[in-house]
Scaffold this active site. Structure first.
Site, PDB file in Angstrom:
ATOM      1  CB  VAL A 276      -0.952   0.002   1.206  1.00 54.22           C
ATOM      2  CG1 VAL A 276      -1.692   1.331   1.291  1.00 54.22           C
ATOM      3  CG2 VAL A 276      -1.950  -1.143   1.097  1.00 54.22           C
ATOM      4  CD  GLU A 296       9.740   3.258  11.188  1.00 55.35           C
ATOM      5  OE1 GLU A 296      10.230   3.439  12.311  1.00 55.35           O
ATOM      6  OE2 GLU A 296       8.606   2.800  11.012  1.00 55.35           O
TER       7      GLU A 296
END
Length: 508
Positions: A276, A296
């Site tokens: 997604v 991250e």
């Protein structure tokens, strides 16, 4: 043995076999393996620890990592009963997940990633007895060259009583050139972290460590574990429902730009893992130029966009790419200088920096309720399926916090929009935008009662009447003067109980 990567003569004298290095790890110790992703985990020493347990030695450890350790640890240590407690993150498919959900298994502590270095630095986690650290090499003056991902390495090197270094000759000797190692120092009264742009360089290419702490250096030569942190499904495999989510979100962003709430050159972007996120990122690339990421973990789609120019720059703590893509980075790190930077988790996930940059944060969720509370980590309230990771760091500090979920799971049997979440990780106070294949719920500047209409609008059509009927009854039951957030206490778990007992949330 090839010792060419250890340029410091004194540290060359500390080279020892993996079995000897493993002997420094004893029952009851707290061991830190601080790397963010397991590509270059210190597998040789970890394997020798596992062998001792298999040979009957009593060996239980408290393990601190940053994200995903090597399967020798996540599967081997777990199944052998070595890992007694673990923090701060588990993946959805691992023995660690199974044992964390089992009494007498692992005591899993699910903390946001940015907090662990602070807890280590100030002694909240007790002593770090041994740090088991992968590096790519040692310079002549004793500095340590980072390998793939940094995680909490510098913090752990500072705090640990003993340090064992492992150098895998298969790792990239030049990967350190992409690293920006920075330690913000102790609280209170520390200086601001000097990042005002995603590509700011603020630190060094190297770690430092007191040589007296280094108990041994293991040199190994074995294939890297290049399996990604997340299975690398990309936008190419996305079904139409996921593509619809991406289109709805991009339409929302274009309107934000048109109405002056968002600059034409978007703020830096953070994404969670999976297909997604990659699909949304690729759709954004069709409409916005000069995009940058401050995240991250960079995904397969993100790296492809960096290579084709759709993304200008990526700052990351780790990689969630395919093995082939990761190998390409490791073999040719110089090609990515100035476009790709690897930072410690404490900096990639730092609330101060996230807020200053005004990030667009985009993360996946398990479910959301009609008021905008979010469950990211548990199934049916009690079963952990994933750690919170950095989602909370970004949820509470990004400029725009956005969450994505298909409206149903398990072929329509479970609604992702529910009257009340079975577990709450991110509260209604921190969610700005929630997106399904049916549209965008903009929760900004809305009271709890106003959010309900937004959330029901993006729910699956099969569940909208049920959600509306619940809300109408909640309003009536709470009554005047008691309906700021209308709920029916007696029914808080009804949808999840029905799913557990009948296999579906739908009423039969």
């Amino acid at each position: 043995m090839d010792l060419s990567r250890i340029e410091n003569a004194a540290l060359r004298e500390k080279v020892i076999p993996a079995k000897q290095a493993a002997s420094f790890i004893q029952d009851g110790m707290t061991v830190a393996i601080p790397h963010f992703i397991c590509y270059d985990s210190p597998v040789s020493v970890a394997r020798e620890v596992l062998e001792r347990k298999k040979n009957g030695e009593k060996l239980e450890l408290h393990l601190i990592s940053a994200a995903s350790p090597t399967p020798v640890i996540s599967e081997g240590w777990t199944q052998a009963g070595i890992t007694k407690s673990f923090m701060p993150y588990i993946q959805s498919a691992s023995a660690m997940r199974q044992y964390s959900n089992t009494l007498g298994g692992i005591d899993f502590m699910d903390f946001r990633l940015s907090l662990i270095p602070e807890y280590i630095r100030h002694g909240y986690l007790g002593d770090i007895d041994v740090a088991l650290v992968s590096v790519a090499g040692v310079t002549e003056d004793g500095k340590l060259k980072p390998s793939v991902c940094s995680g909490y390495t510098q913090t752990v090197l500072n705090a640990a009583k003993k340090v064992i270094l492992e150098i895998n000759l298969q790792s990239s000797a030049d990967m350190y050139l992409l690293h920006d190692v920075y330690d913000p120092g102790n609280r209170p009264n520390r200086q601001p972290i000097p990042i005002t742009h995603a590509d700011d360089v603020i630190g060094s290419h190297y770690y430092t460590c007191d040589p007296d702490k280094i108990a041994g250096i293991v040199v190994t030569d074995e294939p890297l574990f290049l399996s990604p942190m997340w299975y690398p499904l990309t936008a190419d495999e996305a079904p139409e429902e996921v593509k619809n989510m991406a289109r709805y979100f991009v339409d929302f962003l274009l309107k934000e730009v048109e109405e002056g709430r968002m600059p034409k050159e978007l703020p830096p972007i953070q994404t969670g893992g999976g297909m997604v996120a990659g699909t949304v990122l690729r759709e954004m690339g069709k409409h916005f130029k000069g995009m940058e990421m401050y995240t991250e973990a960079v995904l397969e789609d993100g790296m492809r966009m960096l290579e084709d120019g759709s993304l200008k720059f990526i700052s990351t703590a780790g990689f969630g790419c395919s093995g082939a893509t990761t190998e390409r980075i490791l073999k040719n790190p110089k090609e990515f200088e100035g476009r790709l930077m690897v930072r410690p988790c404490e900096i990639s996930n730092n609330p101060e920096v996230i807020r200053r940059l005004g990030l667009i944060a985009m993360n996946n969720i398990v479910e959301a309720d009609i008021f905008g509370n979010i469950n990211s980590t548990h199934a049916l309230g009690s079963q952990v399926i994933s750690g919170i990771g950095g989602a909370l760091d970004f949820a509470q500090n990004a400029g725009l916090t956005c969450y994505f979920t298909l409206s149903t799971a398990k072929k329509g049997a479970v609604s992702s929009i529910v009257p009340h979440c079975s577990h709450i990780d991110i509260t209604e106070h921190d969610a700005n935008i929630i997106v399904t294949e049916y549209g965008v719920a903009d929760l900004r500047n809305k009271s709890p009662r106003q959010r309900v209409a937004e959330m029901i609008r993006i729910a699956h059509p099969d569940y909208r009447p049920m959600l509306q009927e619940y809300y109408d009854r909640a309003l009536e039951k709470c009554g005047p003067g008691k309906s700021h957030t209308p709920i029916i206490l007696e029914e808080l778990g009804d949808w999840h109980i029905r799913a557990r007992d009948t296999g579906t949330m739908l009423e039969k």
